[in-house]
Write an enzyme that holds these catalytic residues in place. Sequence first.
Site, short mmCIF file in Angstrom:
data_model
loop_
_atom_site.label_atom_id
_atom_site.label_comp_id
_atom_site.label_asym_id
_atom_site.label_seq_id
_atom_site.Cartn_x
_atom_site.Cartn_y
_atom_site.Cartn_z
N HIS A 207 0.84 -1.21 0.00
CA HIS A 207 0.00 0.00 0.00
C HIS A 207 0.87 1.25 0.00
O HIS A 207 1.99 1.25 0.53
CB HIS A 207 -0.89 0.03 1.25
CG HIS A 207 -2.00 -0.96 1.22
ND1 HIS A 207 -3.15 -0.79 1.96
CD2 HIS A 207 -2.18 -2.12 0.55
CE1 HIS A 207 -3.97 -1.80 1.76
NE2 HIS A 207 -3.39 -2.63 0.90
N GLU B 165 0.77 3.98 1.77
CA GLU B 165 1.20 4.44 3.10
C GLU B 165 2.38 3.64 3.62
O GLU B 165 3.27 4.19 4.27
CB GLU B 165 0.05 4.32 4.12
CG GLU B 165 -1.19 5.10 3.76
CD GLU B 165 -2.24 4.26 3.06
OE1 GLU B 165 -3.43 4.41 3.40
OE2 GLU B 165 -1.89 3.46 2.18
N CYS C 139 -6.64 1.98 5.59
CA CYS C 139 -7.21 0.69 5.98
C CYS C 139 -6.67 0.32 7.37
O CYS C 139 -5.82 1.02 7.92
CB CYS C 139 -6.80 -0.37 4.95
SG CYS C 139 -5.04 -0.82 5.04
#
Length: 169
Positions: free
Chosen positions: A61, A63, A91
């Site tokens: 991801h 991030e 998430c």
Amino acid sequence: MEKESTMTTEQKECFMQEAIKEAEKAAAIAEVPIGAVVVLNGEIIGRGHNLREHQQQAAAHAEMFAIQEACQKVGSWRLEGAQLFVTLEPCPMCSGAMLLSRVEEVYFGAHDPKGGTAGTLMNLLTDERFNHWAHVEGGILADICGQMLTDFFHMLREKKKQKKTSNPE
């Protein structure tokens, strides 16, 4: 105990634009267009965009890449005083990484009704039962961030539809 933002509206929008640039990199390689940047003392110290399809890794991801690069840059797993900007609400995994790395403030663009844990489904980042929590603010350039995702998934559906009509079974 509510934490306060240390950013002006102009700074928030400027850094979200940088996260959007990262999301555009993901879109250019047919990845879900999500981008993130980590900021410390007004300087971007980490960048990332989604690479799940290319790496075939669930944890690839935006991030996670931005946090990893930021930690390498400061030489510590602690990102105290840092802000993270991401185009889509984080998430559970990414919110957990933000907590564990001690990110101070989290700003996101579009809300995620199916997986957002920065206020939509739950808010892991402000839960005071953890030994660290962050200031969270959503909706920064939300229209632009949300439209990128809408356009991407519309294009995917169109491609799937075209494939079906050109290859009827």
